[in-house]
Design an enzyme around this catalytic site. Structure first.
Site, PDB file in Angstrom:
ATOM      1  N   GLY A 355      -9.856  74.152  62.625  1.00 18.25           N
ATOM      2  CA  GLY A 355     -10.387  72.903  62.096  1.00 18.25           C
ATOM      3  C   GLY A 355     -11.203  72.174  63.137  1.00 18.25           C
ATOM      4  O   GLY A 355     -11.069  72.402  64.344  1.00 18.25           O
ATOM      5  N   GLY A 357     -13.785  68.295  63.714  1.00 17.75           N
ATOM      6  CA  GLY A 357     -14.237  67.021  63.174  1.00 17.75           C
ATOM      7  C   GLY A 357     -14.802  66.151  64.267  1.00 17.75           C
ATOM      8  O   GLY A 357     -15.129  66.641  65.364  1.00 17.75           O
ATOM      9  N   GLY A 358     -14.907  64.864  63.993  1.00 21.58           N
ATOM     10  CA  GLY A 358     -15.509  63.953  64.956  1.00 21.58           C
ATOM     11  C   GLY A 358     -14.722  63.867  66.252  1.00 21.58           C
ATOM     12  O   GLY A 358     -15.294  63.653  67.316  1.00 21.58           O
ATOM     13  N   TYR A 359     -13.428  64.025  66.176  1.00 16.73           N
ATOM     14  CA  TYR A 359     -12.589  63.941  67.374  1.00 16.73           C
ATOM     15  C   TYR A 359     -12.763  65.175  68.250  1.00 16.73           C
ATOM     16  O   TYR A 359     -12.832  65.097  69.465  1.00 16.73           O
ATOM     17  CB  TYR A 359     -11.131  63.790  66.957  1.00 16.73           C
ATOM     18  CG  TYR A 359     -10.140  63.798  68.106  1.00 16.73           C
ATOM     19  CD1 TYR A 359      -9.818  62.627  68.777  1.00 16.73           C
ATOM     20  CD2 TYR A 359      -9.525  64.976  68.525  1.00 16.73           C
ATOM     21  CE1 TYR A 359      -8.927  62.614  69.826  1.00 16.73           C
ATOM     22  CE2 TYR A 359      -8.632  64.985  69.580  1.00 16.73           C
ATOM     23  CZ  TYR A 359      -8.333  63.796  70.227  1.00 16.73           C
ATOM     24  OH  TYR A 359      -7.452  63.805  71.260  1.00 16.73           O
ATOM     25  N   LYS A 361     -11.712  69.659  68.094  1.00 20.90           N
ATOM     26  CA  LYS A 361     -11.259  70.842  67.361  1.00 20.90           C
ATOM     27  C   LYS A 361      -9.734  70.931  67.384  1.00 20.90           C
ATOM     28  O   LYS A 361      -9.072  70.381  68.266  1.00 20.90           O
ATOM     29  CB  LYS A 361     -11.851  72.110  67.972  1.00 20.90           C
ATOM     30  CG  LYS A 361     -13.346  72.250  67.757  1.00 20.90           C
ATOM     31  CD  LYS A 361     -13.832  73.624  68.215  1.00 20.90           C
ATOM     32  CE  LYS A 361     -15.311  73.817  67.890  1.00 20.90           C
ATOM     33  NZ  LYS A 361     -15.780  75.165  68.269  1.00 20.90           N
ATOM     34  N   VAL A 362      -9.198  71.670  66.398  1.00 22.30           N
ATOM     35  CA  VAL A 362      -7.768  71.964  66.346  1.00 22.30           C
ATOM     36  C   VAL A 362      -7.598  73.476  66.418  1.00 22.30           C
ATOM     37  O   VAL A 362      -8.257  74.223  65.688  1.00 22.30           O
ATOM     38  CB  VAL A 362      -7.120  71.429  65.054  1.00 22.30           C
ATOM     39  CG1 VAL A 362      -5.642  71.792  65.007  1.00 22.30           C
ATOM     40  CG2 VAL A 362      -7.286  69.924  64.960  1.00 22.30           C
ATOM     41  N   LYS A 376      -4.611  69.795  69.224  1.00 16.77           N
ATOM     42  CA  LYS A 376      -5.745  68.929  68.906  1.00 16.77           C
ATOM     43  C   LYS A 376      -6.487  68.629  70.212  1.00 16.77           C
ATOM     44  O   LYS A 376      -5.981  67.925  71.089  1.00 16.77           O
ATOM     45  CB  LYS A 376      -5.218  67.641  68.254  1.00 16.77           C
ATOM     46  CG  LYS A 376      -6.273  66.718  67.697  1.00 16.77           C
ATOM     47  CD  LYS A 376      -5.577  65.544  66.993  1.00 16.77           C
ATOM     48  CE  LYS A 376      -6.572  64.515  66.495  1.00 16.77           C
ATOM     49  NZ  LYS A 376      -5.878  63.368  65.858  1.00 16.77           N
ATOM     50  N   ASP A 472      -3.144  53.286  59.635  1.00 17.10           N
ATOM     51  CA  ASP A 472      -4.167  54.206  59.140  1.00 17.10           C
ATOM     52  C   ASP A 472      -3.589  55.173  58.111  1.00 17.10           C
ATOM     53  O   ASP A 472      -3.815  56.383  58.181  1.00 17.10           O
ATOM     54  CB  ASP A 472      -4.799  54.960  60.301  1.00 17.10           C
ATOM     55  CG  ASP A 472      -6.205  55.475  59.965  1.00 17.10           C
ATOM     56  OD1 ASP A 472      -6.798  54.962  58.986  1.00 17.10           O
ATOM     57  OD2 ASP A 472      -6.698  56.372  60.662  1.00 17.10           O
TER      58      ASP A 472
END
Length: 670
Positions: A355, A357-359, A361-362, A376, A472
């Site tokens: 996976g 995203g903006g943060y 990778k996982v 993460k 959140d």
């Protein structure tokens, strides 16, 4: 209930009640323990006819009348313990029973003198004696112990403490032999440096544990274990990698003794003596040069001390000034080195990339024990702020609940920010609601996922110390495990509530648009009710499968405008997700919508607490014919059927949807 074989309900504050009439229906029951539970009346004779029944302990209740065991009692019975009740008679029908019947401190024994065996306690030395038999007698010296395979060594010892057992015949020694064989096969199959194991001195226990067993694990090919070997053995017990025979033994813990005979200890005294002599000679030479080299020597010693401190302290790289806080205070999590994580992920290979995203990778990783983990890893150009990173580490390491994702550790070296979590294979709730995961969510599954997420959030609000506001809550932060149990995740924006902050905390507004509490948004005062609002939005997302803000429309407003309680399904057919199964009105759906709307009330004071939300969802589940305490979230369709065709990685792009800081404006989401 047909498969229930052990029932422990002792020392509970139940209301005064007769012996349940459904006891004789528990055909698989072997053990019943209900001490001090306010039972009254007579135990029906048919109860003792259960074919697998072995142990019945009903001490300290208000049972009365005459005890009748009946002619067709179970041939596996070992103990019937009814001490401290009000039983006035016992009809033994002239029989001699081969099992223990204990009626001490009942009127049948105290009202008149009697020599009946059931008015006496069994011998106190009735605990079974067991010791793993050696292959032959082998004398050992120097404090070493002979192993079952006749090798003298220093074993790793400790106590196995079992919380539950699926048998009550403690005298059957084959139970311990099976456990012993299972341990031996486990160590062999996992290639641990173990030659053999020995079990001894089983002891009955009470309260938290039911059985204690002494365990000795002997090293293979040497006289003692090294530090790595002891760590590996302790790890398989602490991580529950070893599973005892499930048809006999329940949950357990291992209390290991301190090990004092490591094979990789520092050099022995002879070598030490040689080293002293060499050091003395070298010292004389150094003394001659000391005045000249004192400056260089002091400088090098200082650098060496700094380097040693960094190597021994896993938080040495944490810069409190740059990272907005002090060293994180951890409970239960550990610091992983970069090299460890590189090894567990095969050098962060593409095959283990699950996976992004903006943060960042996982990655999927595999620990030496075989346990899967999710790593993460932040991208260098988009690292989480130091405060958020530290907050997530501290909060997650402190919370332990089956509906909250478990943090195993973190890495903060070589300029990296990595969080190591338990691996949650079925991704986010958002993936399942959107159809990306291939998992079909019918009404019962959605209810069970909702109650799981609610329980996790209620734990954070009311049982965590200090209480935690998540800030959140959204569908991408609710992960689903292999049995579709919900787990609350992503604590980067969470806020702990100290004793001095009861009620609310004034803070910069953070969260995700669409889920954000308008009251918090306007006042900047954060309370647990802000999470309740987000959870209400999540509930609406669960029944509609729509994102909170979709094509400029806000789900809360859309439901509020369309809702008509005088009509079927509140006139929400066009908004509700048809895959729930609307042809036959799902039981409790309207109550579910009512609860969601109460959570999104404009004023936080009018919203329920999360514990109240949990209770109401449990009521809805019961109305729908479900058991609120069921372990899995599987519904009418089988799990295998539901997951066929699912090709998406469990950690998809959507699980990194933006969460961040919002300006202090007066705009309500539309």
């Amino acid at each position: 209930m047909n498969s229930l074989n052990t029932l422990y309900l002792s020392n509970n504050s139940f209301d005064l009640a007769d012996v349940p009439s459904w006891f004789p229906a528990l055909q698989a029951l072997t053990t019943l323990m209900m001490e001090h539970t306010q039972l009254q009346g007579q135990v029906p004779a048919t109860f003792f006819e259960l074919p697998n029944l072995q142990t019945v302990v009903l001490k300290g209740n208000r049972l009365n009348g005459t005890l009748e065991i009946g002619p067709s009692f179970s041939n596996q019975l070992k103990t019937i313990d009814l001490q401290y009740n009000s039983i006035t008679g016992f009809n033994d029908r002239g029989r001699t029973y081969k099992f223990d019947i204990i009626l001490v401190d009942n009127p049948v024994c105290t009202a008149r003198e009697t020599t009946s065996t059931y008015c006496e306690l069994p011998p106190s030395n009735s605990s079974p004696s067991y010791l793993t038999p050696p292959s032959k007698t082998c004398p050992c010296s120097s404090g070493q112990i002979s192993s079952p395979s006749c090798g003298c060594a220093y074993p790793y010892t400790g106590t196995l403490k079992f919380r539950a057992l699926l048998f009550s015949d403690f005298g059957n020694l084959t139970r311990y032999k099976e456990l012993e064989q299972s341990l031996g096969q486990f160590f062999l199959s996992h290639q641990l440096p173990v030659d053999s194991v020995s079990l001894s001195y089983p002891k009955r226990a009470s309260f938290e544990y039911r059985l204690l067993l002494d365990l000795a694990v002997f090293p293979s090919g040497q006289k003692s274990f090294n530090r790595t070997g002891i760590s590996m053995i302790a790890s398989v017990f602490s991580n529950q990698t070893f599973k005892p025979p499930k048809e006999l033994f329940g949950p357990y813990v291992f209390d290991g003794d301190e090990y004092e005979h490591f094979s990789d200890e520092p050099a022995n005294s002879k070598k030490s003596s040689i080293a002293i002599k060499i050091g003395a000679t070298a010292g004389a030479s150094v003394l001659f040069l000391l005045l000249v080299l004192v400056g260089i020597y002091a400088y090098r010693q200082k650098k060496r001390a700094e380097r040693a401190t960094k190597e021994s302290n896993p938080f040495a790289h944490w810069d409190s000034k740059k990272s907005s806080g002090s060293i994180p205070q951890l409970k239960g999590a550990r610091c992983f080195s970069f090299e460890e994580l590189k090894k567990y992920t095969n050098n962060f290979s593409e095959a283990n990339d699950i996976g992004s995203g903006g943060y960042g990778k996982v990655y999927r990783g595999t620990l030496p024990s075989g346990e899967l983990i999710a790593i993460k890893r932040a991208q260098q150009r988009s690292m989480q702020g130091g405060l958020e990173f530290k907050t997530e580490i501290e909060l997650l390491s402190r919370v332990h609940h089956k509906n909250v994702v478990s943090l195993l550790g973190f890495c903060f070296e070589r300029g990296e920010q990595m969080l190591i979590y338990e691996y949650v294979p079925n991704g986010s709730l958002s993936d399942s609601l959107s159809g990306k995961s291939g998992i079909r969510l019918d009404w019962t599954r959605r209810l069970k996922i909702t109650v799981g997420a609610a329980r996790g959030l209620a734990y954070l609000h009311e049982l965590a110390n200090p209480p935690i506001i998540h800030r959140d809550i959204k569908s991408t932060n609710i992960l689903l495990d292999e049995r579709l149990n919900a787990k609350v995740a992503d604590f980067g924006l969470s806020k702990p509530m100290g004793d001095s902050e009861k009620g609310h905390v004034t803070t910069q507004v953070k969260g995700t648009m669409g889920y954000l509490d308008p009251e918090y948004y306007m006042t900047q005062q954060l309370t647990e009710k802000s999470d309740v609002y987000s959870f209400g939005v999540l509930m609406l997302e669960i029944v509609t499968a729509r994102k909170p803000i979709e094509r400029g429309k806000y789900i809360v407003r859309e439901v509020r405008l369309a809702m008509d309680k005088t009509k079927s399904l509140y006139n929400l057919q066009e908004i509700l997700d048809a895959s729930i199964g609307l042809a036959a009105t799902p039981k409790g759906l309207e109550m579910f919508v009512d609860l969601a709307m109460s959570c999104v009330e404009e004023s936080g004071a009018n919203r329920p607490t999360m514990s109240e939300v949990v209770k109401e969802i449990e009521n809805i589940m019961q109305l729908a014919g479900m058991n609120p305490n069921a372990e899995s979230a599987s519904g009418s369709a089988t799990y295998e059927e539901a997951t066929k065709g699912g090709s998406l990685h469990p950690y998809s792009d959507d699980s990194f949807a933006y969460s961040g800081v919002f300006p202090a404006s007066k705009i309500e989401p539309q």
